[in-house]
Design an enzyme around this catalytic site. Sequence first.
Site, PDB file in Angstrom:
ATOM      1  N   LYS A  77       0.831  -1.201   0.000  1.00 27.92           N
ATOM      2  CA  LYS A  77       0.000   0.000   0.000  1.00 27.92           C
ATOM      3  C   LYS A  77       0.867   1.253   0.000  1.00 27.92           C
ATOM      4  CE  LYS A  77      -3.988   1.948   2.488  1.00 27.92           C
ATOM      5  NZ  LYS A  77      -4.885   1.747   3.655  1.00 27.92           N
ATOM      6  N   SER A 152      -9.639   2.119   2.485  1.00 30.73           N
ATOM      7  CA  SER A 152      -8.668   2.834   1.661  1.00 30.73           C
ATOM      8  C   SER A 152      -7.630   1.925   0.997  1.00 30.73           C
ATOM      9  CB  SER A 152      -7.933   3.856   2.537  1.00 30.73           C
ATOM     10  OG  SER A 152      -7.208   3.206   3.578  1.00 30.73           O
ATOM     11  N   SER A 176     -10.002  -0.572   6.648  1.00 31.20           N
ATOM     12  CA  SER A 176      -9.455  -0.329   5.315  1.00 31.20           C
ATOM     13  C   SER A 176      -8.893  -1.554   4.626  1.00 31.20           C
ATOM     14  CB  SER A 176      -8.362   0.750   5.386  1.00 31.20           C
ATOM     15  OG  SER A 176      -8.931   2.017   5.583  1.00 31.20           O
TER      16      SER A 176
END
Length: 455
Positions: A77, A152, A176
């Site tokens: 990420k 996210s 997330s």
Amino acid sequence: MTKPDNSAREIAADVAAGRTSAVEIASAALGRIEAAKSLNAVVTTDPSRTLADAAAVDDRLRAGNAMPLAGVPIVVKDNIWTGGWRVTQGSRLFADFVAPQDAIAIERLRKAGAVVVGMGATSEFASKGVTTSPLFGPTRHPLDPTLTPGGSSGGPATAVAAGLVPLAIGTDAGGSSRRPPAHVGVAGFKPSYGAIPYGPGFAEPFFGLSVIAPIATEVADIALAFEAMADVDPRDPDSAGIAQTADDPAGLRIAFSPRLGLDVAVDEVVAEGIASAVARLAATGLCITQRDPVWPAGATEDAIMPLQHAGLAALHGDTFRRDPAAFDPDIAGQIKRGLSWSGADVAGALVASAAIANAFAAFFTDTDLLLAPTVPCVSWPFTQLGPDTIGGRTASPRAHAVFTSFVNHARLPAISIPCGVDGNGLPFGLQIIARRGQDRTLLRAARQIEAQLQA
């Protein structure tokens, strides 16, 4: 798009046995990422660095080193420091930032033989329930490009679901790395707070909540990655030891809560799918009783959101005052709200957070696992913060996130595994939650539940 044929475990075994090489595996992953650019799941690649790292893994194998993740390609990420890589947090403010070192988790994955093949898209500062950012635009759902994978960690989840890599690493401060996997049909694990050391890295707006979270198609691959990353490290004062043994799922006390004890809307197809899955599990002999956590008065996500807003304001408020247009408008709105909260407002959110943690602690005094939905709905258009309606009710922009954030505030481990699909083939997930520190028991149980739901 050509998907990898093997799991992370199978790739590592093949590379270790010399049936293929880390360089060949990395090259194939880079090719899949290039072919899937329209998904916008992987926002940064560095082929020369990736292939050099893969070659180093092959050299280590020839030297006799054993590596449990030998040659496994991973997407990380875009808010986790990965040394030598551009890591932007999806923000124009960090568009040219190059991480000076690895986060401890990435350092450990590389030591275990994993090869970073790209950075996965995130919303700005990982602070939004859809994955879109000022730098890179929207990430698209792998089954329908008009939809969002959620956020996210939408980039890492999509990279796994689209078959670009077998394993990705996200973060989870409010769901997330559970909600996006649920929306795209893969598994996402939020460890106990502190089980995997966090940082070095960016300052966190989610004080005491965010964790490093592996995402994969199989729970077994998640467990493999977890074992590579977990354990105390003196560089992270919050890193904490967890139980070393995993209890047999057959002897666990399991509760099922259809709405996690909250007065919230759930789409009928999700509610029925979750209930059907739980019934199937009970038919296998697992001891499951229906029981809800009992929450303190006023326990809602709204009560704890001032912590996120204030955290963003503390980190980026000065820049916002000078240039609000530098931010995603939704993030700018959160910063603006954070600047307006009083100290008493923030303290009140901390009180609410502690009360939620205490309620969960009371629940788990006589329960080992809790089954609940991961999400109340399937994916929605990527142009919206959330679906217009859920369960026939008009939905607020955060109504899709109601089942995950309380787990972070209690610092518990939880995993989402695929549970079913709606009439259009869009997935949703079953969330399994355990007592803090019981990560290995949770993962063992999740592997069994996964197998039973796939049977």
